[in-house]
Enzyme design. Structure first.
Site, PDB file in Angstrom:
ATOM      1  N   HIS A 288      18.765  -4.887  16.467  1.00 51.50           N
ATOM      2  CA  HIS A 288      18.976  -6.399  17.468  1.00 51.50           C
ATOM      3  C   HIS A 288      18.881  -7.454  16.399  1.00 51.50           C
ATOM      4  O   HIS A 288      18.379  -9.067  17.217  1.00 51.50           O
ATOM      5  CB  HIS A 288      17.468  -6.361  18.498  1.00 51.50           C
ATOM      6  CG  HIS A 288      18.336  -5.698  19.697  1.00 51.50           C
ATOM      7  ND1 HIS A 288      18.502  -6.460  20.236  1.00 51.50           N
ATOM      8  CD2 HIS A 288      17.751  -4.459  20.194  1.00 51.50           C
ATOM      9  CE1 HIS A 288      19.200  -5.502  21.904  1.00 51.50           C
ATOM     10  NE2 HIS A 288      18.666  -4.671  21.332  1.00 51.50           N
TER      11      HIS A 288
ATOM     12  N   HIS B 214      13.753  -8.609  20.209  1.00 53.44           N
ATOM     13  CA  HIS B 214      14.808  -8.343  20.802  1.00 53.44           C
ATOM     14  C   HIS B 214      16.335  -9.090  21.220  1.00 53.44           C
ATOM     15  O   HIS B 214      16.347  -9.792  20.427  1.00 53.44           O
ATOM     16  CB  HIS B 214      14.584  -8.007  22.552  1.00 53.44           C
ATOM     17  CG  HIS B 214      15.168  -7.059  23.025  1.00 53.44           C
ATOM     18  ND1 HIS B 214      16.187  -8.126  24.168  1.00 53.44           N
ATOM     19  CD2 HIS B 214      16.106  -5.956  22.912  1.00 53.44           C
ATOM     20  CE1 HIS B 214      17.051  -7.102  25.313  1.00 53.44           C
ATOM     21  NE2 HIS B 214      16.643  -5.716  24.632  1.00 53.44           N
TER      22      HIS B 214
ATOM     23  N   HIS C 216      17.179   6.365  21.277  1.00 46.56           N
ATOM     24  CA  HIS C 216      17.155   5.437  21.807  1.00 46.56           C
ATOM     25  C   HIS C 216      17.872   5.962  23.236  1.00 46.56           C
ATOM     26  O   HIS C 216      19.144   6.032  23.686  1.00 46.56           O
ATOM     27  CB  HIS C 216      18.148   3.880  21.360  1.00 46.56           C
ATOM     28  CG  HIS C 216      17.290   2.667  22.278  1.00 46.56           C
ATOM     29  ND1 HIS C 216      16.301   1.592  21.486  1.00 46.56           N
ATOM     30  CD2 HIS C 216      17.462   2.159  23.412  1.00 46.56           C
ATOM     31  CE1 HIS C 216      16.101   0.852  22.318  1.00 46.56           C
ATOM     32  NE2 HIS C 216      17.007   1.119  23.746  1.00 46.56           N
TER      33      HIS C 216
ATOM     34  N   HIS D  37      20.237   1.785  17.598  1.00 48.62           N
ATOM     35  CA  HIS D  37      21.377   2.130  18.415  1.00 48.62           C
ATOM     36  C   HIS D  37      21.931   0.508  18.085  1.00 48.62           C
ATOM     37  O   HIS D  37      22.364  -0.653  18.871  1.00 48.62           O
ATOM     38  CB  HIS D  37      20.811   1.573  19.558  1.00 48.62           C
ATOM     39  CG  HIS D  37      20.119   0.005  20.288  1.00 48.62           C
ATOM     40  ND1 HIS D  37      18.574   0.272  20.093  1.00 48.62           N
ATOM     41  CD2 HIS D  37      20.151  -0.456  21.532  1.00 48.62           C
ATOM     42  CE1 HIS D  37      18.168  -0.142  20.396  1.00 48.62           C
ATOM     43  NE2 HIS D  37      19.367  -1.217  21.424  1.00 48.62           N
TER      44      HIS D  37
ATOM     45  N   ASP E  15      16.688   4.224  27.744  1.00 49.69           N
ATOM     46  CA  ASP E  15      15.975   3.533  28.075  1.00 49.69           C
ATOM     47  C   ASP E  15      15.645   4.389  29.478  1.00 49.69           C
ATOM     48  O   ASP E  15      14.627   3.190  30.650  1.00 49.69           O
ATOM     49  CB  ASP E  15      16.910   2.713  28.213  1.00 49.69           C
ATOM     50  CG  ASP E  15      16.649   1.290  27.157  1.00 49.69           C
ATOM     51  OD1 ASP E  15      15.590   0.842  26.765  1.00 49.69           O
ATOM     52  OD2 ASP E  15      17.787   0.983  26.383  1.00 49.69           O
TER      53      ASP E  15
ATOM     54  N   GLU F  95      10.876  -1.116  22.015  1.00 47.19           N
ATOM     55  CA  GLU F  95      11.708  -1.955  21.336  1.00 47.19           C
ATOM     56  C   GLU F  95      11.428  -4.121  21.556  1.00 47.19           C
ATOM     57  O   GLU F  95      11.538  -4.447  22.963  1.00 47.19           O
ATOM     58  CB  GLU F  95      12.835  -1.937  22.627  1.00 47.19           C
ATOM     59  CG  GLU F  95      13.761  -2.507  22.306  1.00 47.19           C
ATOM     60  CD  GLU F  95      15.936  -1.965  23.385  1.00 47.19           C
ATOM     61  OE1 GLU F  95      16.509  -2.039  22.456  1.00 47.19           O
ATOM     62  OE2 GLU F  95      15.297  -1.679  24.116  1.00 47.19           O
TER      63      GLU F  95
ATOM     64  N   ASP G 262      21.473   4.271  23.427  1.00 48.41           N
ATOM     65  CA  ASP G 262      21.076   3.395  24.237  1.00 48.41           C
ATOM     66  C   ASP G 262      21.410   3.366  25.714  1.00 48.41           C
ATOM     67  O   ASP G 262      21.935   3.056  26.762  1.00 48.41           O
ATOM     68  CB  ASP G 262      22.161   2.121  23.713  1.00 48.41           C
ATOM     69  CG  ASP G 262      21.509   1.065  24.825  1.00 48.41           C
ATOM     70  OD1 ASP G 262      20.100   1.155  25.402  1.00 48.41           O
ATOM     71  OD2 ASP G 262      21.641  -0.172  24.260  1.00 48.41           O
TER      72      ASP G 262
END
Length: 426
Positions: free
Chosen positions: A224, A183, A50, A245, A52, A156, A353
């Site tokens: 999540h 999420h 993961h 993650h 971003d 995500e 992350d």
């Protein structure tokens, strides 16, 4: 994107660029240890679950992909990722997160997701000497052998499909090889770990989403989601699942971490928990500090509603009197050790992350830092075989499991399930 003014927001639950990032830490690895790490990662790609970067570029740089060759640690705000640092970190594979705000709904969610997919594709195309698009485990390994970072996409948040199985299928066609079922927000069909539950896990439509992901060969990502959703999805899935993650609830019972009973389901499922670097997920002291900081900020704002400068000054004084706990490489290694002990060495991976959090553990400031984590695990006695599993062997096995499941289901028709059942025809 910035954190919501809540305790969970302070726990780094929303992707943001690397604001407030500490200065990179120089860490010299013993040459013999470095050579050992190089041997391992030459044979097995180091695959992070993961990153971003696409959202960080959208939020702060207008989704431009130029200038990512090197030096992004000095950007304003700084980034945690660039091409030179990926190579320094011996990265062999990356799932680029295709994130949107979980409050975005319907057709807008589909559109913004497409824009994020476009950004990810443009990043990959702009740096062919470093990155190579990959659609399968074999292509990921082939990219690594060619000296490139095999690049896949990960959606995500389940709201990104807008309740449409057709959108899910088209996202797969565009390269998405996992989808996180929620999420931060409970969706129309799945309970999130950081929101009020509605379904005690998955709704019937949510179960159909998992089955359709199995049919496509898309990994089901359970970061999540609520523990009940984890259990429902594992029960519904014919393929291995991943946590792209998350960390270990047995070390820190944060709602974004994986509880022990779910870790114990991993061997039978074949899944992988990819340990993240989010400080609040790693450290109970950091999680507690975040809550106390959020409470103090709320208190100060109550008495200074029209004076932002006073709030800033008061919070600076509070932080000076209450220093942030130090979270470092040891804390990440503790979670990796714990997952390996409870779930087994076949079921642990890494999902940093990076560029989705405002700060990292000390010593792990960017994608160049993976060898430092491996050096710590070597110090703890990890074997080459288990380090290779952690690096990428486990997630490659899970991905191949998803591909094999899709092959078995190839004669099944695409799902036509809808969130709203069709009205009966008179």
């Amino acid at each position: 994107m910035r954190f919501m003014p809540l305790l969970l927001a302070a726990a780094s639950l929303l992707p943001v660029s690397a604001m407030a990032q500490t200065a990179p830490t120089t860490s010299v690895i013993d040459p013999k240890v470095s050579q050992r790490i190089d041997r391992i990662l030459k044979r097995t790609p180091l695959i992070d679950g993961h990153n971003d970067l696409p959202w960080a570029l959208r939020g702060d740089f207008g989704s431009k992909v130029e200038g990512l060759q090197s030096g992004t640690d000095s950007w304003k705000p700084p980034l945690m990722t660039d091409m030179a640092r990926l190579k320094a970190g011996r990265v062999g594979g990356q799932f680029w997160s295709v994130y949107i705000d979980g409050t975005t709904l319907g057709d807008e969610a589909i559109r913004v997701t497409l824009e994020q997919i476009d950004t990810a594709h443009r990043i990959i195309a702009a740096y062919p000497d470093t990155l190579r698009f990959a659609r399968s485990a074999d292509e990921m390994e082939a990219a690594h052998k060619a000296g490139r970072v095999g690049s896949m996409l990960g959606i995500e948040g389940g709201r990104q499909i807008g309740g449409s199985m057709a959108a899910l299928r088209r996202f797969y066609d565009l390269g998405a090889r996992y989808m996180t079922l929620t999420h931060n927000q409970t969706t129309e069909w799945a309970d999130a770990g950081t929101d009020e539950p509605k379904y005690d896990g998955l709704s019937p439509f949510g179960v159909e989403v998992v089955k359709e992901m199995n049919r496509l060969g898309m990994l089901v990502d359970l970061s999540h989601v609520a523990p009940a959703t984890m259990r429902d999805a594992i029960a519904a899935s014919q393929a291995p699942v991943i946590f792209s993650h998350s960390s270990a609830g047995g070390v820190n019972p944060h709602p974004r971490n994986v509880p022990d009973d779910v870790l114990r389901l991993m061997p039978a499922n074949g899944g992988v928990v990819m340990v993240t670097w989010v400080p609040s997920f790693l450290s109970p002291a950091q999680w507690k500090w975040d809550g106390e900081q959020a409470a103090e900020e709320a208190r100060v704002k109550t008495y200074n509603r029209a004076n932002a400068a006073a709030v800033t000054k008061a919070m600076e004084a509070w932080v000076a009197a209450n220093p942030r706990p130090v979270v470092g490489i040891k804390d990440v290694a503790d979670h990796i050790d714990y997952v390996a002990r409870v779930a087994g060495h076949d079921h642990v991976g890494i999902g940093g992350d990076l560029d989705g959090i405002p700060r990292t553990p000390v010593g792990l400031e960017g994608v160049e830092a993976y060898p430092r984590l491996f050096a710590e695990l070597i110090r703890r006695g990890w074997s080459d075989a288990n380090l290779a599993k952690l690096a990428g062997g486990n997630v490659l096995r899970a991905l191949r499991g998803a591909e094999a499941t899709a092959a078995k289901m190839k004669d099944m028709p695409p799902s036509m399930a809808t969130l709203t059942p069709p009205k009966p025809v008179n």
